[in-house]
Design an enzyme around this catalytic site. Sequence first.
Site, PDB file in Angstrom:
ATOM      1  N   TYR A 243       0.391  -1.085   0.238  1.00 50.53           N
ATOM      2  CA  TYR A 243      -0.096   0.062  -0.237  1.00 50.53           C
ATOM      3  C   TYR A 243       0.831   1.389  -0.236  1.00 50.53           C
ATOM      4  CZ  TYR A 243      -4.170  -2.348   1.137  1.00 50.53           C
ATOM      5  OH  TYR A 243      -5.831  -2.728   1.197  1.00 50.53           O
TER       6      TYR A 243
ATOM      7  N   GLU B 156      -7.889  -4.885   8.752  1.00 47.54           N
ATOM      8  CA  GLU B 156      -6.646  -4.640   9.444  1.00 47.54           C
ATOM      9  C   GLU B 156      -6.163  -4.420  10.447  1.00 47.54           C
ATOM     10  OE1 GLU B 156      -3.906  -2.838   6.477  1.00 47.54           O
ATOM     11  OE2 GLU B 156      -1.784  -2.457   8.076  1.00 47.54           O
TER      12      GLU B 156
HETATM   13  C1  LIG Z   1       5.513  -1.608  12.256  1.00 44.78           C
HETATM   14  C2  LIG Z   1       4.069  -0.957  10.660  1.00 44.78           C
HETATM   15  C3  LIG Z   1       4.573  -1.378   9.709  1.00 44.78           C
HETATM   16  C4  LIG Z   1       3.839  -0.984   8.373  1.00 44.78           C
HETATM   17  N1  LIG Z   1       3.636  -2.389   7.346  1.00 44.78           N
HETATM   18  C5  LIG Z   1       2.772  -1.829   6.152  1.00 44.78           C
HETATM   19  C6  LIG Z   1       2.681  -2.339   5.170  1.00 44.78           C
HETATM   20  O1  LIG Z   1       3.076  -3.746   5.564  1.00 44.78           O
HETATM   21  N2  LIG Z   1       2.780  -2.386   3.575  1.00 44.78           N
HETATM   22  C7  LIG Z   1       2.468  -0.726   3.255  1.00 44.78           C
HETATM   23  O2  LIG Z   1       1.641  -0.495   2.877  1.00 44.78           O
HETATM   24  N3  LIG Z   1       2.549  -0.339   4.907  1.00 44.78           N
HETATM   25  C8  LIG Z   1       2.929  -0.605   6.594  1.00 44.78           C
HETATM   26  N4  LIG Z   1       3.534   0.530   6.859  1.00 44.78           N
HETATM   27  C9  LIG Z   1       3.165   2.101   6.981  1.00 44.78           C
HETATM   28  C10 LIG Z   1       2.559   3.024   7.038  1.00 44.78           C
HETATM   29  O3  LIG Z   1       1.011   2.105   6.929  1.00 44.78           O
HETATM   30  C11 LIG Z   1       2.389   4.306   7.135  1.00 44.78           C
HETATM   31  O4  LIG Z   1       3.577   4.699   7.902  1.00 44.78           O
HETATM   32  C12 LIG Z   1       1.170   5.173   7.388  1.00 44.78           C
HETATM   33  O5  LIG Z   1       0.239   4.943   6.230  1.00 44.78           O
HETATM   34  C13 LIG Z   1       1.461   6.458   7.609  1.00 44.78           C
HETATM   35  O6  LIG Z   1       2.091   7.655   6.770  1.00 44.78           O
HETATM   36  P1  LIG Z   1       3.349   8.101   6.585  1.00 44.78           P
HETATM   37  O7  LIG Z   1       4.299   7.183   7.255  1.00 44.78           O
HETATM   38  O8  LIG Z   1       3.934   7.951   4.669  1.00 44.78           O
HETATM   39  O9  LIG Z   1       3.365   8.991   7.634  1.00 44.78           O
HETATM   40  P2  LIG Z   1       2.649  10.405   7.006  1.00 44.78           P
HETATM   41  O10 LIG Z   1       1.385  10.406   6.432  1.00 44.78           O
HETATM   42  O11 LIG Z   1       4.115  11.401   6.168  1.00 44.78           O
HETATM   43  O12 LIG Z   1       2.388  10.723   7.989  1.00 44.78           O
HETATM   44  C14 LIG Z   1       3.457  11.649   9.292  1.00 44.78           C
HETATM   45  C15 LIG Z   1       2.424  12.469  10.520  1.00 44.78           C
HETATM   46  O13 LIG Z   1       1.728  12.993   9.676  1.00 44.78           O
HETATM   47  C16 LIG Z   1      -0.092  13.057  10.857  1.00 44.78           C
HETATM   48  N5  LIG Z   1      -1.104  12.945   9.738  1.00 44.78           N
HETATM   49  C17 LIG Z   1      -0.584  13.193   8.192  1.00 44.78           C
HETATM   50  N6  LIG Z   1      -1.785  13.161   7.978  1.00 44.78           N
HETATM   51  C18 LIG Z   1      -2.564  13.786   8.430  1.00 44.78           C
HETATM   52  C19 LIG Z   1      -4.293  13.860   8.967  1.00 44.78           C
HETATM   53  N7  LIG Z   1      -4.870  14.367   7.167  1.00 44.78           N
HETATM   54  N8  LIG Z   1      -4.498  15.193   9.865  1.00 44.78           N
HETATM   55  C20 LIG Z   1      -3.433  14.941  11.103  1.00 44.78           C
HETATM   56  N9  LIG Z   1      -2.455  14.494  10.749  1.00 44.78           N
HETATM   57  C21 LIG Z   1      -1.796  14.111  10.262  1.00 44.78           C
HETATM   58  C22 LIG Z   1       0.668  11.281  10.482  1.00 44.78           C
HETATM   59  O14 LIG Z   1      -0.548  10.541  11.544  1.00 44.78           O
HETATM   60  C23 LIG Z   1       2.456  11.263  11.431  1.00 44.78           C
HETATM   61  O15 LIG Z   1       2.456  11.390  12.394  1.00 44.78           O
HETATM   62  C24 LIG Z   1       3.730   0.346   8.088  1.00 44.78           C
HETATM   63  C25 LIG Z   1       4.167   1.100   9.184  1.00 44.78           C
HETATM   64  C26 LIG Z   1       4.851   0.674  10.345  1.00 44.78           C
HETATM   65  C27 LIG Z   1       5.121   1.388  11.660  1.00 44.78           C
END
Ligand SMILES: Cc1cc2nc3c(=O)[nH]c(=O)nc-3n(C[C@H](O)[C@H](O)[C@H](O)COP(=O)(O)OP(=O)(O)OC[C@H]3O[C@@H](n4cnc5c(N)ncnc54)[C@H](O)[C@@H]3O)c2cc1C
Length: 384
Positions: A133, A248
């Site tokens: 994703y 999930e």
């Molecule tokens: C242990 C772990 C396992 C994972 N496994 C998978 C996997 O198998 N496959 C996969 O596809 N992904 C996986 N992920 C990724 C996970 O889905 C993403 O890290 C998550 O969706 C957040 O996206 P980002 O890291 O790009 O952070 P960002 O979207 O850049 O967010 C950064 C910060 O900004 C905040 N933020 C962003 N937008 C808003 C908003 N509109 N309002 C308020 N706050 C906001 C967020 O809450 C966060 O604190 C995993 C993550 C972890 C930690």
Amino acid sequence: MTDLDAFRADTRAWLDANCPTEMRQPVRSEADYCWGGRNWTFQSDAQKHWLGVMAARGWTVPDWPRDYGGGGLTPEQAIILKEELARIGARSPLVSFGISMLGPALLKFGTEEQKRHYLPQIARGEIRWCQGYSEPGAGSDLAGLQTKAEDKGDHWLVNGQKVWTSYADKADWIFCLTRTSAESKQGGISFLLFDMETPGVSTKPILLISGNSPFCETFFDDVKVPKDQVVGEVNRGWDVAKYLLGHEREMISGMGLGGGGSLGEKLRLNVIPTDPLLRADIAAFDVDALAFQAMSERFVAMWKAGEAHPASPSMMKYAGTELNKRRNELTMARGGSDAIQFEQEHGGHSAHDWLRSKGNSIEGGTSEIQLNIIAKHILRLPGA
Ligand SMILES: Cc1cc2nc3c(=O)[nH]c(=O)nc-3n(C[C@H](O)[C@H](O)[C@H](O)COP(=O)(O)OP(=O)(O)OC[C@H]3O[C@@H](n4cnc5c(N)ncnc54)[C@H](O)[C@@H]3O)c2cc1C
């Protein structure tokens, strides 16, 4: 004796006869989980036996239909099975993204051929899946994803990059969100399945603070995917993606239950005197955990019956992950300086688990995003 009493008695007798003693010991570390898949090496004969007998009975996925490798149990029977497994402290025979995430999506959106092909293999633990994703520019804003799948007539040609793909380097297959049209952000996404050994797929592990590398960057370079490996309609993959995310989030919320039982008992507070303030915190935690368990049972029953609010997995995920992080903080506080040592105290798993739990409020959608969903769709607050 009612039918359900008879089912409980049969289940108890069968589990007594078939669950190896070793599989009734608490999980000590990640290595004790069985993930299955074509490259899986069983940790012991007991682990192999336990998966084999449970899969043969359809009890790795007790409530899936028998035709697809499930046990065909009613919701009431499935609860009894869960209780009887918990009674003997049985380990889960199989931990699988196929079971907790892809399977429910295939049951709802898959073609009959896809269901008959993939679901029994998932139930038997023959395919290990990863989730494609997130991308470097698409996490919370998932629909901004750019990995492209071009229609080449007899196949899709996939190019792009995913990130944070848990166990991509160990998985056999991926369920992957791709952009198949630029016409609208959410409207042009398709949900593809493909083998990680397809030419053009490569992975690069990412090392984390816990010392493990549970996830990877995943690259697609001219990957050819057969046309029949789209789940749901082309360009309507967002519906599949959201449905899967609900499952999930339900799965992640389950971490709040911490395998059941009181934390006070687990930390042996009854025999070892400790700081009264810490004891009070742990008692308060146990009360909240019991309340969460009751809420969780109600939610899961409603969710499986299709009666839960579509946003309710966000509430469960938020509450469950906060609880799990609290459990780990208290375990570390109880363990004192011994618990910080990575390699010593019981193999160092308290420190590993504590650090791992930090990711709970990010994976599957961050806590901030869950709170936004709750504000908008449940509380109907403006502007969230
Ligand atoms: C242990 C772990 C396992 C994972 N496994 C998978 C996997 O198998 N496959 C996969 O596809 N992904 C996986 N992920 C990724 C996970 O889905 C993403 O890290 C998550 O969706 C957040 O996206 P980002 O890291 O790009 O952070 P960002 O979207 O850049 O967010 C950064 C910060 O900004 C905040 N933020 C962003 N937008 C808003 C908003 N509109 N309002 C308020 N706050 C906001 C967020 O809450 C966060 O604190 C995993 C993550 C972890 C930690």
